[in-house]
Design a protein around this motif. Structure first.
Motif, mmCIF file in Angstrom:
data_model
loop_
_atom_site.group_PDB
_atom_site.id
_atom_site.type_symbol
_atom_site.label_atom_id
_atom_site.label_comp_id
_atom_site.label_asym_id
_atom_site.label_seq_id
_atom_site.Cartn_x
_atom_site.Cartn_y
_atom_site.Cartn_z
ATOM 1 N N ILE A 134 0.842 -1.204 0.000
ATOM 2 C CA ILE A 134 0.000 0.000 0.000
ATOM 3 C C ILE A 134 0.871 1.246 0.000
ATOM 4 C CG2 ILE A 134 -1.593 1.369 1.416
ATOM 5 C CD1 ILE A 134 -2.921 -1.338 2.194
ATOM 6 N N LEU A 135 1.903 1.256 0.827
ATOM 7 C CA LEU A 135 2.804 2.420 0.856
ATOM 8 C C LEU A 135 3.511 2.587 -0.484
ATOM 9 C CD1 LEU A 135 4.258 2.176 4.471
ATOM 10 C CD2 LEU A 135 2.524 3.772 3.607
ATOM 11 N N ALA A 136 3.858 1.482 -1.122
ATOM 12 C CA ALA A 136 4.488 1.554 -2.441
ATOM 13 C C ALA A 136 3.514 2.130 -3.469
ATOM 14 C CB ALA A 136 4.964 0.172 -2.876
ATOM 15 N N LYS A 137 2.222 1.870 -3.279
ATOM 16 C CA LYS A 137 1.204 2.426 -4.169
ATOM 17 C C LYS A 137 1.011 3.925 -3.921
ATOM 18 C CE LYS A 137 -2.103 1.400 -7.143
ATOM 19 N NZ LYS A 137 -1.798 0.822 -8.443
ATOM 20 N N LEU A 138 1.238 4.343 -2.678
ATOM 21 C CA LEU A 138 1.041 5.746 -2.317
ATOM 22 C C LEU A 138 2.250 6.637 -2.619
ATOM 23 C CD1 LEU A 138 -0.815 5.497 1.099
ATOM 24 C CD2 LEU A 138 -1.754 6.288 -1.066
ATOM 25 N N PHE A 139 3.466 6.093 -2.432
ATOM 26 C CA PHE A 139 4.671 6.930 -2.519
ATOM 27 C C PHE A 139 5.691 6.358 -3.492
ATOM 28 C CE2 PHE A 139 3.239 7.167 1.995
ATOM 29 C CZ PHE A 139 2.781 8.468 1.964
ATOM 30 N N LYS A 140 6.245 7.240 -4.319
ATOM 31 C CA LYS A 140 7.361 6.824 -5.165
ATOM 32 C C LYS A 140 8.573 6.607 -4.268
ATOM 33 C CE LYS A 140 5.827 8.752 -9.461
ATOM 34 N NZ LYS A 140 6.074 9.580 -10.616
ATOM 35 N N ASN A 141 9.469 5.725 -4.682
ATOM 36 C CA ASN A 141 10.621 5.356 -3.851
ATOM 37 C C ASN A 141 11.444 6.558 -3.390
ATOM 38 O OD1 ASN A 141 10.066 2.645 -3.820
ATOM 39 N ND2 ASN A 141 11.434 2.149 -5.510
ATOM 40 N N GLY B 74 9.137 11.915 11.716
ATOM 41 C CA GLY B 74 9.608 13.161 11.114
ATOM 42 C C GLY B 74 11.013 13.544 11.544
ATOM 43 N N LYS B 75 11.723 12.633 12.179
ATOM 44 C CA LYS B 75 13.092 12.922 12.617
ATOM 45 C C LYS B 75 14.006 13.168 11.429
ATOM 46 C CE LYS B 75 13.141 10.562 17.043
ATOM 47 N NZ LYS B 75 13.733 9.501 17.834
ATOM 48 N N ASN B 76 15.082 13.897 11.709
ATOM 49 C CA ASN B 76 16.114 14.201 10.716
ATOM 50 C C ASN B 76 15.570 14.983 9.517
ATOM 51 O OD1 ASN B 76 18.037 12.780 12.281
ATOM 52 N ND2 ASN B 76 17.372 10.853 11.345
ATOM 53 N N GLY B 77 14.579 15.838 9.785
ATOM 54 C CA GLY B 77 14.065 16.713 8.737
ATOM 55 C C GLY B 77 13.187 16.023 7.707
ATOM 56 N N LYS B 78 12.755 14.821 8.009
ATOM 57 C CA LYS B 78 11.911 14.095 7.054
ATOM 58 C C LYS B 78 10.435 14.427 7.288
ATOM 59 C CE LYS B 78 15.102 10.361 6.169
ATOM 60 N NZ LYS B 78 15.214 8.938 5.849
ATOM 61 N N VAL B 79 9.606 14.054 6.341
ATOM 62 C CA VAL B 79 8.162 14.260 6.450
ATOM 63 C C VAL B 79 7.624 13.297 7.509
ATOM 64 C CG1 VAL B 79 5.965 14.119 5.216
ATOM 65 C CG2 VAL B 79 8.005 14.956 4.028
ATOM 66 N N GLU B 80 6.790 13.822 8.412
ATOM 67 C CA GLU B 80 6.243 13.029 9.506
ATOM 68 C C GLU B 80 4.964 12.326 9.061
ATOM 69 O OE1 GLU B 80 4.890 13.725 14.149
ATOM 70 O OE2 GLU B 80 5.352 15.442 12.887
ATOM 71 N N PHE B 81 5.004 11.000 9.059
ATOM 72 C CA PHE B 81 3.851 10.224 8.594
ATOM 73 C C PHE B 81 2.815 10.008 9.692
ATOM 74 C CE2 PHE B 81 1.759 6.223 7.112
ATOM 75 C CZ PHE B 81 1.211 6.742 5.953
ATOM 76 N N GLN B 82 3.212 10.045 10.947
ATOM 77 C CA GLN B 82 2.265 9.740 12.022
ATOM 78 C C GLN B 82 1.124 10.746 12.130
ATOM 79 O OE1 GLN B 82 4.097 9.499 15.880
ATOM 80 N NE2 GLN B 82 4.975 11.545 15.753
ATOM 81 N N LYS B 83 1.320 11.942 11.612
ATOM 82 C CA LYS B 83 0.258 12.948 11.651
ATOM 83 C C LYS B 83 -0.486 13.078 10.328
ATOM 84 C CE LYS B 83 2.197 15.692 15.378
ATOM 85 N NZ LYS B 83 2.758 16.976 15.789
ATOM 86 N N SER B 84 -0.104 12.272 9.359
ATOM 87 C CA SER B 84 -0.749 12.313 8.047
ATOM 88 C C SER B 84 -2.110 11.623 8.100
ATOM 89 C CB SER B 84 0.136 11.610 7.010
ATOM 90 O OG SER B 84 -0.544 11.486 5.784
ATOM 91 N N SER C 236 12.213 10.184 1.940
ATOM 92 C CA SER C 236 12.177 11.426 2.712
ATOM 93 C C SER C 236 11.045 11.437 3.740
ATOM 94 C CB SER C 236 12.035 12.624 1.765
ATOM 95 O OG SER C 236 10.775 12.597 1.134
ATOM 96 N N ILE C 237 10.465 10.259 4.016
ATOM 97 C CA ILE C 237 9.365 10.139 4.978
ATOM 98 C C ILE C 237 9.774 9.141 6.061
ATOM 99 C CG2 ILE C 237 6.960 9.412 5.294
ATOM 100 C CD1 ILE C 237 6.516 9.997 2.330
ATOM 101 N N ASN C 238 9.442 9.468 7.300
ATOM 102 C CA ASN C 238 9.501 8.459 8.357
ATOM 103 C C ASN C 238 8.348 8.698 9.313
ATOM 104 O OD1 ASN C 238 10.375 10.346 10.336
ATOM 105 N ND2 ASN C 238 12.531 9.899 9.920
ATOM 106 N N PHE C 239 8.162 7.819 10.255
ATOM 107 C CA PHE C 239 6.988 7.884 11.107
ATOM 108 C C PHE C 239 6.970 9.138 11.963
ATOM 109 C CE2 PHE C 239 4.155 6.615 14.589
ATOM 110 C CZ PHE C 239 3.062 6.200 13.850
#
Length: 178
Positions: A112-119, A129-139, A124-127
């Motif tokens: 499902i995540l592969a269907k939602l996001f290109k590699n 949002g550490k290290n300046g990445k997009v925070e998925f837990q609030k999505s 640049s996403i993690n749960f």
């Protein structure tokens, strides 16, 4: 004891043959009725599938660009899913994503995540949002993914007719204690 006459045997055999013919005729009638019902069901299924396919194609064409390649596309998809005017987009997205996967939670989430996001964007996403990445837990997509996997698991468990009525849940990853 008397001898059985050939005419008696012929009478018995003719009676038995008559009974067998009646039974075969009854079986043929039942088979004909079953065949008529199967043909009717086949027509109904084709109609339903045709309608579902048309609705799926119509729905798929309304989903914003995916897999998502950047933050702008992510925001567009999140806004579309969380449109407050209607929950149809959210529910339809859950159903759409629930058909993806293998029935195994870990594999389903991955697909499902592969269907939602290109590699490249997924890197640049993690749960959290550490290290300046997009925070998925609030999505809003996190809830959609959870619901899609739960729907898939519920469908799989009802299909296998398990006696366990508990529905699987997806838990947040364990946090490391410092």
């Amino acid at each position: 004891m008397g001898l059985v006459q050939i005419s008696d045997i012929n009478g018995i055999l003719l009676t038995a043959l008559y009974e067998v013919q009646n039974q075969l005729s009854s079986i043929a009638n039942v088979q004909t009725e079953i065949l008529k019902k199967v043909v009717s069901l086949e027509t109904d299924v084709k109609l339903i599938l045709s309608s579902s396919a048309q609705n799926f194609i119509k729905f798929k064409s309304t989903i914003p660009e995916h897999p998502v390649a950047n933050i702008v596309e992510l925001t567009t998809l999140e806004n579309w899913v969380s449109d407050l005017a209607t929950s149809e987009n959210h529910d339809a997205m859950v159903r759409y994503l629930s058909i993806i996967g293998q029935g195994i939670v870990k594999e389903s989430v991955y697909l499902i995540l592969a269907k939602l996001f290109k590699n490249r964007f997924a890197d640049s996403i993690n749960f959290t949002g550490k290290n300046g990445k997009v925070e998925f837990q609030k999505s809003v997509l996190l809830a959609v993914v959870k619901e899609a996997v739960q729907l898939q698991a519920a469908s799989a468990s009802s299909a296998t007719a398990t006696s366990d009525n508990s529905s699987p849940t997806i838990k947040n990853p364990k946090r490391k204690k410092h």
